[in-house]
Design an enzyme around this catalytic site. Sequence first.
Site, mmCIF file in Angstrom:
data_model
loop_
_atom_site.group_PDB
_atom_site.id
_atom_site.type_symbol
_atom_site.label_atom_id
_atom_site.label_comp_id
_atom_site.label_asym_id
_atom_site.label_seq_id
_atom_site.Cartn_x
_atom_site.Cartn_y
_atom_site.Cartn_z
ATOM 1 N N CYS A 104 -22.074 129.205 -29.047
ATOM 2 C CA CYS A 104 -23.524 129.479 -29.027
ATOM 3 C C CYS A 104 -24.356 128.377 -29.688
ATOM 4 O O CYS A 104 -25.564 128.304 -29.475
ATOM 5 C CB CYS A 104 -23.816 130.803 -29.712
ATOM 6 S SG CYS A 104 -22.785 132.143 -29.105
ATOM 7 N N HIS A 114 -30.947 131.624 -32.166
ATOM 8 C CA HIS A 114 -29.930 132.076 -31.220
ATOM 9 C C HIS A 114 -30.092 133.580 -31.039
ATOM 10 O O HIS A 114 -30.253 134.327 -32.005
ATOM 11 C CB HIS A 114 -28.537 131.727 -31.753
ATOM 12 C CG HIS A 114 -27.444 132.366 -30.961
ATOM 13 N ND1 HIS A 114 -27.454 132.395 -29.591
ATOM 14 C CD2 HIS A 114 -26.314 133.021 -31.351
ATOM 15 C CE1 HIS A 114 -26.381 133.034 -29.164
ATOM 16 N NE2 HIS A 114 -25.673 133.425 -30.208
ATOM 17 N N ASN A 162 -26.994 138.079 -25.066
ATOM 18 C CA ASN A 162 -26.554 136.836 -25.705
ATOM 19 C C ASN A 162 -26.000 135.903 -24.618
ATOM 20 O O ASN A 162 -24.942 136.176 -24.057
ATOM 21 C CB ASN A 162 -25.475 137.177 -26.740
ATOM 22 C CG ASN A 162 -24.926 135.952 -27.448
ATOM 23 O OD1 ASN A 162 -25.167 134.824 -27.030
ATOM 24 N ND2 ASN A 162 -24.175 136.184 -28.508
HETATM 25 O O1 UT7 Z 1 -23.164 134.728 -30.564
HETATM 26 C C1 UT7 Z 1 -22.370 134.938 -31.660
HETATM 27 C C2 UT7 Z 1 -21.361 135.974 -31.405
HETATM 28 N N1 UT7 Z 1 -21.514 137.316 -31.763
HETATM 29 C C3 UT7 Z 1 -22.359 137.912 -32.636
HETATM 30 O O2 UT7 Z 1 -23.258 137.380 -33.170
HETATM 31 C C4 UT7 Z 1 -22.098 139.370 -32.892
HETATM 32 C C5 UT7 Z 1 -22.542 139.805 -34.264
HETATM 33 N N2 UT7 Z 1 -22.265 141.218 -34.468
HETATM 34 C C6 UT7 Z 1 -23.000 142.218 -33.910
HETATM 35 O O3 UT7 Z 1 -23.988 141.952 -33.249
HETATM 36 C C7 UT7 Z 1 -22.598 143.648 -34.190
HETATM 37 O O4 UT7 Z 1 -21.546 143.673 -35.130
HETATM 38 C C8 UT7 Z 1 -22.168 144.414 -32.908
HETATM 39 C C9 UT7 Z 1 -23.383 144.681 -32.035
HETATM 40 C C10 UT7 Z 1 -21.138 143.618 -32.137
HETATM 41 C C11 UT7 Z 1 -21.563 145.772 -33.283
HETATM 42 O O5 UT7 Z 1 -22.465 146.521 -34.055
HETATM 43 P P1 UT7 Z 1 -21.939 147.328 -35.329
HETATM 44 O O6 UT7 Z 1 -23.109 148.035 -35.887
HETATM 45 O O7 UT7 Z 1 -21.228 146.335 -36.204
HETATM 46 O O8 UT7 Z 1 -20.971 148.372 -34.660
HETATM 47 P P2 UT7 Z 1 -19.387 148.561 -34.849
HETATM 48 O O9 UT7 Z 1 -18.634 147.489 -34.158
HETATM 49 O O10 UT7 Z 1 -19.095 148.810 -36.292
HETATM 50 O O11 UT7 Z 1 -19.163 149.913 -34.088
HETATM 51 C C12 UT7 Z 1 -19.734 151.127 -34.565
HETATM 52 C C13 UT7 Z 1 -19.306 152.240 -33.624
HETATM 53 C C14 UT7 Z 1 -17.813 152.317 -33.391
HETATM 54 O O12 UT7 Z 1 -17.471 153.673 -33.272
HETATM 55 P P3 UT7 Z 1 -16.839 154.454 -34.537
HETATM 56 O O13 UT7 Z 1 -15.580 153.715 -34.861
HETATM 57 O O14 UT7 Z 1 -17.868 154.370 -35.614
HETATM 58 O O15 UT7 Z 1 -16.634 155.831 -33.992
HETATM 59 C C15 UT7 Z 1 -17.614 151.662 -32.049
HETATM 60 O O16 UT7 Z 1 -16.473 152.122 -31.368
HETATM 61 O O17 UT7 Z 1 -19.886 152.041 -32.330
HETATM 62 C C16 UT7 Z 1 -18.866 152.077 -31.326
HETATM 63 N N3 UT7 Z 1 -19.239 151.174 -30.251
HETATM 64 C C17 UT7 Z 1 -19.969 151.552 -29.199
HETATM 65 N N4 UT7 Z 1 -20.502 152.745 -28.853
HETATM 66 C C18 UT7 Z 1 -21.207 152.796 -27.713
HETATM 67 C C19 UT7 Z 1 -18.951 149.849 -30.130
HETATM 68 N N5 UT7 Z 1 -19.488 149.361 -29.017
HETATM 69 C C20 UT7 Z 1 -20.132 150.402 -28.413
HETATM 70 C C21 UT7 Z 1 -20.878 150.514 -27.237
HETATM 71 N N6 UT7 Z 1 -21.401 151.734 -26.938
HETATM 72 N N7 UT7 Z 1 -21.110 149.467 -26.416
#
Ligand code: UT7
Length: 328
Positions: A112, A255, A285
């Site tokens: 990115c 970004h 993204n």
């Molecule tokens: O370009 C550079 C690369 N990437 C980034 O910059 C990514 C940076 N990180 C993020 O943007 C965030 O960490 C994410 C958007 C990827 C994830 O958000 P989060 O608040 O950290 O969520 P999480 O991964 O901790 O997931 C929370 C919950 C989980 O369920 P449980 O275990 O709490 O029951 C996931 O399974 O949300 C669930 N989950 C979803 N639910 C519905 C994960 N993805 C989804 C989804 N829809 N698409």
Amino acid sequence: MHNAKIIGTGHYVPENIVTNDDMAKIIETSDEWISTRTGIKERRISTGENTSDMAAKAALKAIEDAKISVEDIDFIFLATYSPDAFIPNTACIVQSLIGAVNATCFDLSAACTGFIYGLDMATQYIKTGRAKCVLVIGAETQSKLLNWDDRGTCVLFGDGAGAAIMTTGEEAGVLACYSGSDGTKSWTLTVEGVPVRNPFVEGNPGSMYDLQNSTIKMDGKEIFKFAVGIMIKSVDELLKISGLNIEDIKYVVPHQANYRIIESTAKRLGLDIGKFFINIDRYGNTSAASVAIALDELAKSGNLEKGDKVLMVGFGGGLTYGGVIVEW
Ligand code: UT7
């Protein structure tokens, strides 16, 4: 030393709009989850165009905007981690698509942060006199690298391309460049490559390989923690290098990875979120294309005036990070 400046920008995204509700038909997710956790409402997904196709379309728009002839371009730097092929490099394919016959062309891989690294490199080439006119492109077809069964990643990314033309200028254009990398965190965002398989490796696995597992894998939480801190560090370093204050910056083009990352960065810098150009709601993204598309949309919005200072800043797989300040 010469001055380096951006004299034209362009972008291209596929026509196919995929909304959060469309994603919810493919995997277990919802508009509510995606919108509140990321700020994304929809993304563009290729229905067949590859990285070079989108890059060439963005490049032609930037060339028209810059009012240059395609023969003027002496280098093409194309940032991508989703190239058309290992060989030829995608920049060479773009060269042939647009007819930039006088250019030396190569790809650069910094996920990115790729477009920002590209602007930095173009600046140094121009400053030293090695280049007079550089086409810098950030382009990605991430949809071909996504695991469409992994809701933790496939809802986040989109396809697209952005481009800028940089030349020597009478007045200063680029006021500061800053970059860095942290390879110890390389495991947080990966797309596997080809393993070493040849007749000299034990067991003689031969030269066949299977790229089925080469999809995007990510530790989102770890990157989130890294992102805000490194965006702030990059902004601080850029201000130090340029001798500017944060108040001197008209717009920040960050970004577009997650609205919450941008919001936290704005808060910690004490800046109004209105100073940040944000289009993540429409494109998700787009990795190396992200800052390039946003810069072009800002430039075409009519809100930029000559002399305005724009700070671009990003981070990505590698992990990589950096930024550039330009005077418009
Ligand atoms: O370009 C550079 C690369 N990437 C980034 O910059 C990514 C940076 N990180 C993020 O943007 C965030 O960490 C994410 C958007 C990827 C994830 O958000 P989060 O608040 O950290 O969520 P999480 O991964 O901790 O997931 C929370 C919950 C989980 O369920 P449980 O275990 O709490 O029951 C996931 O399974 O949300 C669930 N989950 C979803 N639910 C519905 C994960 N993805 C989804 C989804 N829809 N698409």
